[in-house]
Enzyme design. Structure first.
Site, PDB file in Angstrom:
ATOM      1  N   ALA A  29      39.724  44.347  52.835  1.00 48.78           N
ATOM      2  CA  ALA A  29      41.076  44.674  52.381  1.00 48.78           C
ATOM      3  C   ALA A  29      41.188  44.422  50.888  1.00 48.78           C
ATOM      4  O   ALA A  29      40.185  44.150  50.221  1.00 48.78           O
ATOM      5  CB  ALA A  29      42.100  43.852  53.147  1.00 48.78           C
ATOM      6  N   ASN A  30      42.382  44.521  50.342  1.00 44.88           N
ATOM      7  CA  ASN A  30      42.613  44.202  48.934  1.00 44.88           C
ATOM      8  C   ASN A  30      43.962  43.496  48.806  1.00 44.88           C
ATOM      9  O   ASN A  30      44.660  43.302  49.798  1.00 44.88           O
ATOM     10  CB  ASN A  30      42.558  45.482  48.090  1.00 44.88           C
ATOM     11  CG  ASN A  30      43.639  46.459  48.507  1.00 44.88           C
ATOM     12  OD1 ASN A  30      44.821  46.187  48.382  1.00 44.88           O
ATOM     13  ND2 ASN A  30      43.222  47.614  49.054  1.00 44.88           N
ATOM     14  N   ARG A  31      44.328  43.138  47.592  1.00 44.79           N
ATOM     15  CA  ARG A  31      45.473  42.258  47.375  1.00 44.79           C
ATOM     16  C   ARG A  31      46.816  42.980  47.245  1.00 44.79           C
ATOM     17  O   ARG A  31      47.807  42.374  46.831  1.00 44.79           O
ATOM     18  CB  ARG A  31      45.259  41.422  46.115  1.00 44.79           C
ATOM     19  CG  ARG A  31      44.119  40.449  46.221  1.00 44.79           C
ATOM     20  CD  ARG A  31      44.066  39.563  44.983  1.00 44.79           C
ATOM     21  NE  ARG A  31      42.902  38.702  45.006  1.00 44.79           N
ATOM     22  CZ  ARG A  31      42.831  37.574  45.713  1.00 44.79           C
ATOM     23  NH1 ARG A  31      43.854  37.177  46.438  1.00 44.79           N
ATOM     24  NH2 ARG A  31      41.731  36.856  45.680  1.00 44.79           N
ATOM     25  N   SER A  32      46.877  44.259  47.551  1.00 41.80           N
ATOM     26  CA  SER A  32      48.155  44.958  47.424  1.00 41.80           C
ATOM     27  C   SER A  32      49.204  44.365  48.363  1.00 41.80           C
ATOM     28  O   SER A  32      48.928  44.121  49.533  1.00 41.80           O
ATOM     29  CB  SER A  32      47.961  46.436  47.765  1.00 41.80           C
ATOM     30  OG  SER A  32      49.212  47.074  47.899  1.00 41.80           O
ATOM     31  N   ALA A  95      47.222  51.161  47.976  1.00 42.24           N
ATOM     32  CA  ALA A  95      45.918  50.735  47.456  1.00 42.24           C
ATOM     33  C   ALA A  95      44.900  50.932  48.576  1.00 42.24           C
ATOM     34  O   ALA A  95      44.592  50.018  49.335  1.00 42.24           O
ATOM     35  CB  ALA A  95      45.976  49.280  47.019  1.00 42.24           C
TER      36      ALA A  95
END
Ligand code: C5P
Length: 223
Positions: A29-32, A95
């Site tokens: 995943a990512n930090r969005s 994102a």
């Protein structure tokens, strides 16, 4: 009485990260946080639009007056976006993970077997924005992309607008100093197809959303 520059317009917004499963208990995943995308969806609804928000996993409440479709992966997001069309305006603020684990171990958790870490082979995800922007039929009249960069924000955005085929890029600096990821404020630069740049002062994401929606309304006025 609020101005309703998007009265009757159909607006599609993507927001949040995507989660790409590795096995039943792990994902990439990512930090969005989804805050900017969700704020745009809410602002568009207040401006009179009929809004569908396709959202990856976020902890935010559903914005008022918006139809929300929740998805997990990039591939699910593309399917949901295609199902939500046609739209007059499509805003791709999600994102999306660029890559996903190539083969998901769907039923069994990957175990430590003493021979070191398991290799993680990756496959490329579909580019949702580019897919929709390059459609020959049923392309939304206005297609807006986002660009989150940590350096050379404007140069990267200029290259991106051509590659992705969108009409406008909203670029922001997500390097740690700016605290944009997950934060309440955003500093954005609007980059048009001709490469012209308009830099806006730092403002709360809700305020940025209202101004963006007003701008999108001007851009589709008369169409
Ligand atoms: O290439 P990059 O990920 O920086 O491009 C960002 C823009 O493209 C954003 O508008 C994002 O929502 C969109 N995008 C997408 N599908 C992907 C990757 C990015 O829609 N797989």
């Amino acid at each position: 009485q609020e101005a309703r520059p998007l009265e009757g317009r159909r607006v599609l917004v993507t927001s949040g990260p995507t989660h790409e499963p590795i096995d039943p208990v792990r994902y990439l995943a990512n930090r969005s946080s989804g805050r900017q995308g969700h704020a745009i969806a809410e602002a568009a609804a207040r401006a009179g639009a009929v809004v569908t928000l396709v959202s990856g996993p976020v902890t935010l409440p559903d914005p008022a007056g918006v139809a929300v479709v929740r998805v997990e992966t990039a591939r699910e997001m593309l399917t949901a976006v295609e199902a939500a069309l046609p739209a007059d305006i499509a805003i791709f603020a999600a994102a999306v993970a660029d890559w996903r684990p190539e083969s998901e171990a769907t039923t069994k958790k990957i175990k430590k077997d003493g021979s070191g870490p398991a290799p993680l082979a990756l496959a490329e995800n579909p580019d949702i924005l580019a897919t929709i922007a390059h459609r020959s039929e049923g392309r939304p009249g206005l297609v807006v992309g986002f660009a989150a960069e940590t350096d050379s924000v404007i140069d990267h955005a200029r290259a991106k607008i051509a590659r992705k085929g969108c009409d406008l890029i909203v670029a922001n600096d997500v390097s740690a100093e700016g605290a944009v990821m997950g934060g309440a404020d955003n500093t954005v630069h609007l980059i048009g197809r001709d490469g012209a740049v308009e830099s806006w002062p730092k403002a709360a994401k809700d305020e940025v959303a209202r101004r963006l929606v007003a701008r999108f309304g001007e851009m589709v006025a008369g169409s």
